[in-house]
Design an enzyme around this catalytic site. Sequence first.
Site: not given
Length: 635
Positions: A313, A366
């Site tokens: 993330d 990401e």
Amino acid sequence: MQASPVLVSSDDLYLFNTGQLFRAYRTFGAHPIVFEGSFGVRFVLWAPRAQEVAVIGDFNDWNVTDRSVKLAQIGTTGVWVGFGPGLSEGVHYKYEIVNANGKRQLKSDPFGFQSELRPNTASVVTNLDCYEWQDSEWLDDRSNHPPYEKPMLIYEVHLGSWRMDEPEQFRDYEQLSQELVDYVCSMGYTHIEILPLTEHPLDRSWGYQATGYYAATSRYGPPVGLKKLVDRCHSRGIGVLLDWVCGHFCKDDHGLRLFDGTPLYESSDFRRAEKPLWGTLAFDFSKPQVQSFLLSNALFWMDVYHIDGLRVDAVASMIDLNFDKPESMRALNRFGGTEDVDALQFLRKLNETVFLYYPESLMMAEDSSSYPAVTSPTYLGGLGFNYKWNMGWMNDMLRYMEIDPAERSSHHSLITFSLHYAFSENYVLPLSHDEVVHGKRSMLNKMPGSYQEKFSNLRLFYGYWMTHPGKKLLFMGGEFGQFDEWKDYTGLDWALLQYPLHDSMSRYVGELNKLYLENEALWELDHKQSGFEWIDVNNSAQCMLSFQRNGKSSEYSIVTVCNFSRDTHPIYRIGVSQPGVYRLLLNSDESDYGGSGFELSSTAHTNNVPLHGKPYSIELSVPALSIQIWKFDTA
């Protein structure tokens, strides 16, 4: 109870303090063992500035008494160790730390394998070695077949709100191992990606602000339930990916913040530690002990839960020292730049470590930045991921699709620009949870026009997404046209399936998934320029696009024709490479999918009329707001 240093090996202590203890969870935390003839629990903790450390819990009424487990620091290692005879699995505990300032504080175990159900925050002594896995066939196949030339359809899911009968009445892991897995298989997905399962105090953080990095959240039941969920996914041919947050952690008192009274897991420089956008703290990647903690955690989910890969993330926020920070918090690295050099080195080390032990795993970044070579090997200067989310494609396409069709002709580059860089990285095309929350509206409700046109636009968009180079990810609810944006506190609006257009959308997505899986040209050369060629990229006036996807064999090429306008073209000609007959595989305007039902021929015969740089051409009818997918018929 004074600890004996032989409870922890000197080799482990050395490796931990040099950032090289890659299975630190086997040493640190609470482990049931037999020590000097007594059964009990060994506790190991990193807290170098603590003055005293003791374990308290339900076994001594949460008080520091003679029945507490007193820990002793091993030399100058910063590591504390103790043994509690008679303690066993199921004990609830915390560390009581007299911190560097002489203040007593209660902390959950950073290496705790299970936590109490929130709002309680104690750790639970848990043995994770008692499950008999049944997925050896899956693991063998995974090892022998790398993912690059395989199809990848990822269903992103938040376990708490996929199905929910009443607020906070979550399905548990075991229920999901039946309902969710059956559903994912029926729709044709190859993987599920689960929003973070690390223990977290606030439901509505969705797991992105964690306190227990080694504890699968207790919201959905005990750890064995998660193992059963993963095991059943594997038995049905479904891979399991986990969102993993190594960039920051939440500030709750029982968590990692100021763990021994000083900045331990975070930097002592507030400019580097604070994440003002999220109200969290960044990990200090320069500390070798933090590296051991995080690298071990990545391997932990693969070792213990057989997770097939991690979606890392917020990479952009990790590698930029000044990401979303005010001027007063701006900082420079030791070379005078704004890149977080320590974070970049950590990410390289992360991927090198994971691929050393699990070369077949999926490591996805990401990353919304333009940092180069994210999916290039570290020995070539890259970050070493094997996939990156294509945020540029996603932003451009959603912006384009939200434009009224009457205005799209002047924005044609938004749908073509991605092919300028589509093969610079190994990309996943994400339609994720981030795009359907916080007022952004659902995928369906982003689409312009009438109620009917919204569905036509969405079918067209999904078809273009499916035939564009790159692996695919769709967030739950998008497959049946959830009309409201994602509501994390209730279940998806499954009742919509009783309405014809939503039911038709679900069937369309299922058919689109099936078509994707069955046609190698749509995934076999995803990351090579030879896998894609434009037929007509320049027809902005009519908002038309046509292109060809190629597999390793030219016999299996796929031709896609997109009409992003409201105009129907009864006669429309495109160039093709091969002479003969083309067969219609999918028409998004079919009445069975909720379309107009404009009658089309199921075959198209080539003419010896060169067009679009091709030696032949075919004549088609193209309804408004539709996509057609054709395949050369080799029969």
